[in-house]
Structure formats: C-alpha cells, structure tokens
Design an enzyme around this catalytic site. Structure first.
Site, short mmCIF file in Angstrom:
data_model
loop_
_atom_site.label_atom_id
_atom_site.label_comp_id
_atom_site.label_asym_id
_atom_site.label_seq_id
_atom_site.Cartn_x
_atom_site.Cartn_y
_atom_site.Cartn_z
N ASP A 189 0.72 -1.45 -0.07
CA ASP A 189 -0.04 0.16 0.00
C ASP A 189 0.71 1.13 0.14
O ASP A 189 1.88 1.35 0.91
CB ASP A 189 -0.85 -0.11 1.16
CG ASP A 189 -2.11 0.93 1.31
OD1 ASP A 189 -3.10 0.60 0.89
OD2 ASP A 189 -1.71 2.26 1.38
N ASN A 203 -1.81 12.63 -4.15
CA ASN A 203 -2.72 13.20 -5.05
C ASN A 203 -3.42 14.72 -4.89
O ASN A 203 -3.39 15.42 -5.86
CB ASN A 203 -4.02 12.43 -4.85
CG ASN A 203 -4.11 11.09 -5.53
OD1 ASN A 203 -3.73 11.17 -6.78
ND2 ASN A 203 -4.89 10.21 -5.31
N HIS A 253 -4.21 14.12 -9.63
CA HIS A 253 -4.51 12.83 -9.67
C HIS A 253 -3.75 12.24 -10.86
O HIS A 253 -3.63 11.02 -10.78
CB HIS A 253 -6.17 12.76 -10.08
CG HIS A 253 -6.85 11.39 -9.56
ND1 HIS A 253 -7.01 11.45 -8.29
CD2 HIS A 253 -7.16 10.49 -10.06
CE1 HIS A 253 -7.77 10.51 -7.82
NE2 HIS A 253 -7.68 9.76 -9.18
N ASP A 296 -1.81 8.84 -10.59
CA ASP A 296 -1.65 7.55 -11.37
C ASP A 296 -0.36 7.18 -11.97
O ASP A 296 -0.06 6.23 -12.05
CB ASP A 296 -2.47 8.08 -12.85
CG ASP A 296 -4.10 8.10 -12.36
OD1 ASP A 296 -4.41 7.79 -11.43
OD2 ASP A 296 -4.88 8.43 -13.38
N GLU A 307 -5.12 2.13 -4.21
CA GLU A 307 -3.65 2.32 -4.14
C GLU A 307 -3.03 1.13 -3.48
O GLU A 307 -1.93 1.29 -2.99
CB GLU A 307 -3.11 3.61 -3.46
CG GLU A 307 -4.12 4.23 -2.75
CD GLU A 307 -4.33 3.36 -1.57
OE1 GLU A 307 -5.21 2.51 -1.40
OE2 GLU A 307 -3.90 3.79 -0.17
N1 GTP Z 1 -4.65 9.02 -8.70
C1 GTP Z 1 -5.13 7.79 -8.17
N2 GTP Z 1 -5.60 7.93 -6.95
C2 GTP Z 1 -6.30 7.09 -6.25
C3 GTP Z 1 -6.71 5.90 -7.32
N3 GTP Z 1 -7.46 4.70 -6.35
C4 GTP Z 1 -7.32 5.36 -5.26
N4 GTP Z 1 -6.64 6.61 -5.23
C5 GTP Z 1 -6.54 7.43 -4.20
O1 GTP Z 1 -5.88 6.83 -3.12
C6 GTP Z 1 -5.87 7.53 -1.93
C7 GTP Z 1 -5.92 6.61 -0.46
O2 GTP Z 1 -5.87 7.30 0.45
P1 GTP Z 1 -5.89 6.64 1.86
O3 GTP Z 1 -6.75 5.57 1.79
O4 GTP Z 1 -6.78 7.82 2.78
O5 GTP Z 1 -4.67 6.36 2.41
P2 GTP Z 1 -3.21 7.02 2.35
O6 GTP Z 1 -3.46 8.60 1.88
O7 GTP Z 1 -2.25 6.43 1.04
O8 GTP Z 1 -2.53 6.98 3.58
P3 GTP Z 1 -1.94 5.57 4.10
O9 GTP Z 1 -2.31 4.51 3.20
O10 GTP Z 1 -2.57 5.65 5.74
O11 GTP Z 1 -0.65 5.83 3.99
C8 GTP Z 1 -7.05 8.17 -1.89
O12 GTP Z 1 -6.90 9.81 -1.81
C9 GTP Z 1 -7.67 7.84 -3.33
O13 GTP Z 1 -8.39 8.93 -4.03
C10 GTP Z 1 -6.17 5.90 -8.72
O14 GTP Z 1 -6.48 5.17 -9.38
N5 GTP Z 1 -5.55 6.92 -9.13
#
Ligand code: GTP
Length: 354
Positions: free
Chosen positions: A220, A228, A233, A237, A263
């Site tokens: 992760d 992002n 975004h 990606d 992610e």
């Molecule tokens: N650019 C992009 N962002 C994505 C995609 N899928 C999910 N995300 C983003 O991934 C982020 C996940 O955020 P969180 O689950 O809060 O976790 P994090 O900020 O990585 O924090 P931790 O996991 O605690 O380290 C969110 O902002 C989603 O919008 C994608 O396909 N593309």
C-alpha cells in the site's frame, strides 16, 4: 473497494481533437438534463454526441422525443446496458462468428463429399461400360473418366483453399479472443492483473495449498492521498504505474502481481521460502523509496514515494479470508510503525533503511 464489475473496458479511438470536440458537445447535454459531470454521466454524454453507439443514441433520442428527463438513475442503467454490456456482446459475437465458420466449413466438406460420391458412381459406371465396349469406344469412356477425375480434383482444391481461408479466420478470431481475455483480467492503469484475476489466482493458491512455500503480500502506497492532493490525480496515476513497474521489475517469472484496490497492490508467491519472500518485498520497498519521481505536467521532482508491505505465509487450514486478514494485519502494523517498511505475519521486521 467497489466490486470490479467491468468485464471489458470500453474502447475509444478518437484523436485528442475529436475527443475535445465531443467534450464541448457533451457538456451542454449533461447540463440540459441537470446531470452532474461524473464519469458515468460523462460516458453517456460522450457516447451520445460521438454517435457511434447506436442503441444508446436511440434510447436517449426516444427519451427526448417524449420529453422525459435523462436522470442519473437512467444514466447508470444505460451505462450498464449500452456501454458495459456492449463490450460483453462483442465477446459473444466472436463466439457466434466461430460457430458460423465451423458450420460453413462443415457444409464445404459435405459439398465435396457429395461431389466425391457422385464421381465415384460415374467412375464405377464407366468401368462397367469399359468391360462391354469395343476398343473404338474406349477412348470416349476414358475421356469421361478423365473429366470426372478433374472435377474431383477441382472440388478437392476448392475445399483446400476454403479451409485455408477458414483457418486464417480462426487464427484471427482466436487472437481477438485472447485480447479480450487479457483485457478482462488486466488492470488498465497499471497493466497488472485486476482484482477479478487476483480473486481467481488466490483461489488456485489455496487449492494447490503449499504450506510454507506460498505467500501473500499486500502493498500500500504511503500517504498517497497527499500525493494526489499536492500534485494532482494524473501524477498520482503516474506513481501507481511506476510502482507497478517496480513490482514487475523484481517479480520472478510465474509469480503473480495484481492491483488489489485503489492504491493497494498484491503479490502471490509460489515455491518461495519466507526469507526469500521477505527479501523480495524489501527489494521492492527499497527500490521505490530510492526512486526520484517527477510530476507529470512540469517534470518537477516529487518528494520520496514509499510503500508499506504486509506479508503472510499460507498456513494449514487457511481460508482466503484468513490469509488476507493476516496480510492485512501485517500491513496495518507496517503503517502503524511508521510506514515504508515490510512486516510479516510472524512479526519479522525489515526496518526502513532508506
Ligand atoms: N491517482 C489515483 N488515486 C487513487 C486511485 N485509487 C485510489 N486513489 C486514491 O488513493 C488515496 C488513498 O488514500 P487513503 O486510503 O486515505 O490512504 P493514504 O493517503 O495512502 O494513507 P496511508 O495508506 O494511511 O498511508 C485516496 O486519495 C484515493 O483517491 C487511482 O486510481 N488513481
């Protein structure tokens, strides 16, 4: 994560200029129906103005003619029916074409069989005649025999060339089926397997249950939301694609990597021991942490991007859920301890070194 229901990805072949023009045309349509510009509604508007999805266009025209509104609920229904299911219908069409090819081939073979049996009867008749005839008439009979043999040879070569053409079509259809199969199991953004494929692979892992030599890794990205938020975004990606590339670069052949959620990615390892599995996880973590990525738009450097990894080894009596649960707990522990590290379900820890 929402269930991955998309069996095939809709295909678009427009040039950037064409796509921009459709954007210009689609937005007024959405605003006329007071539809928010979300991906589903936009796909409907886009396909409508592009005009190459006839059933969708007709359905919307019917609504407009009867002055009914295009509601968000209808958009979801149309999206499923005319965009997603259309892709599935393409798949069915390939199956139908194959069936036609096979039945066309069979009727070609039957035609040649009929010709062959007709020729055999003619030849037998001529052979019987030969025995009764005077030498002078023998030449005439031989002519008939020669002609019949030529007919038979012609039918044979027609069959051969038809079969060659059929063979080519079958090759082409098979290639199309392969492409569709690949698209159905591939994550479009990262090129890794998608969640659907992962679910199948993890079932296989359990079926072949190799306790002590099979491992699940959940990876992760750390603070991905911030990436992002800060860089956009599209840069997010790019980071996802780069991470997938790092995973592929370290993954030995025949091992499995998938995009597990937004992610989050997953790796299934077969025939590994725990130290080797941990070493692989560590290599992936370290390579990403050492990489210096740049923004997508202006090439400005992004700060360090890191991953947390949870690793679980397959145990006796494991179910899919229990294995995932342990990998998830290890991942949670890696996040809790400060991220950018690998933790396994036995508490072995590879500390961050970069
Ligand atoms: N650019 C992009 N962002 C994505 C995609 N899928 C999910 N995300 C983003 O991934 C982020 C996940 O955020 P969180 O689950 O809060 O976790 P994090 O900020 O990585 O924090 P931790 O996991 O605690 O380290 C969110 O902002 C989603 O919008 C994608 O396909 N593309």
């Amino acid at each position: 994560m929402a269930e991955d229901r998309i069996s095939f990805i809709p295909r678009y072949h427009e040039t950037p200029d064409q796509a921009a023009e459709y954007l210009r045309l689609a937005l007024p349509l959405l605003s006329k129906h007071r539809l928010p510009v979300n991906p589903v509604n936009y796909a409907i508007g886009y396909d409508y103005v592009a005009g190459n999805n006839r059933p969708l266009r007709e359905a919307i025209d019917r609504l407009q003619q009867t002055r009914q509104p295009l509601t968000p609920e209808l958009c979801i229904r149309f999206y499923k029916e005319y965009i997603l299911d259309e892709a599935a219908r393409r798949f069915e069409k390939v199956g139908d074409s194959l069936q036609h090819l096979v039945s066309d081939t069979l009727s070609e073979v039957e035609k040649t069989e009929t010709q062959a049996s007709h020729s055999a009867t003619t030849l037998e008749r001529q052979a019987a005649l030969l025995q009764q005839q005077e030498p002078a008439q023998i030449a005439e009979i031989l002519q008939t025999v020669i002609q019949e043999t030529r007919n038979l040879a012609a039918a044979g070569s027609e069959l051969r060339s038809n079969l060659q053409a059929t063979n080519q079509e079958i090759h082409q259809l098979r290639a199309e089926l392969e492409m569709m199969k690949e698209a159905a199991f591939t994550d479009a953004l990262t090129g890794l397997l998608n969640r659907r494929a992962f679910d199948m692979k993890i079932q296989q892992l359990l079926a072949d249950a190799q306790v002590g030599t099979s491992f699940l890794l959940l990876l992760d990205l750390d603070h991905f939301k911030k990436i992002n938020d800060r860089y956009g975004h599209l840069t997010g990606d790019k980071v996802l694609r780069f991470t997938a590339q790092v995973i592929r670069q370290h993954l030995p052949p025949d091992q499995i990597a998938a995009r597990y959620g937004g992610e989050e990615m997953a790796i299934l390892l077969y025939g590994f021991d725990r130290m080797r599995a941990l070493h692989l996880a560590e290599q992936i973590r370290e390579t990403l942490a050492k990489s210096r990525l740049k923004r997508r738009d202006n090439e400005e450097p992004i700060g360090q991007v890191t991953l947390s990894i949870g690793l679980a080894g397959l145990e006796e009596n494991d179910t899919i859920d229990s294995l995932i649960e342990r990998a998830d707990q290890a991942l949670y522990e890696a996040k809790r301890q400060g991220r950018n590290r690998v933790i396994d379900d036995r508490g072995l820890l590879r500390h961050k070194s970069t």
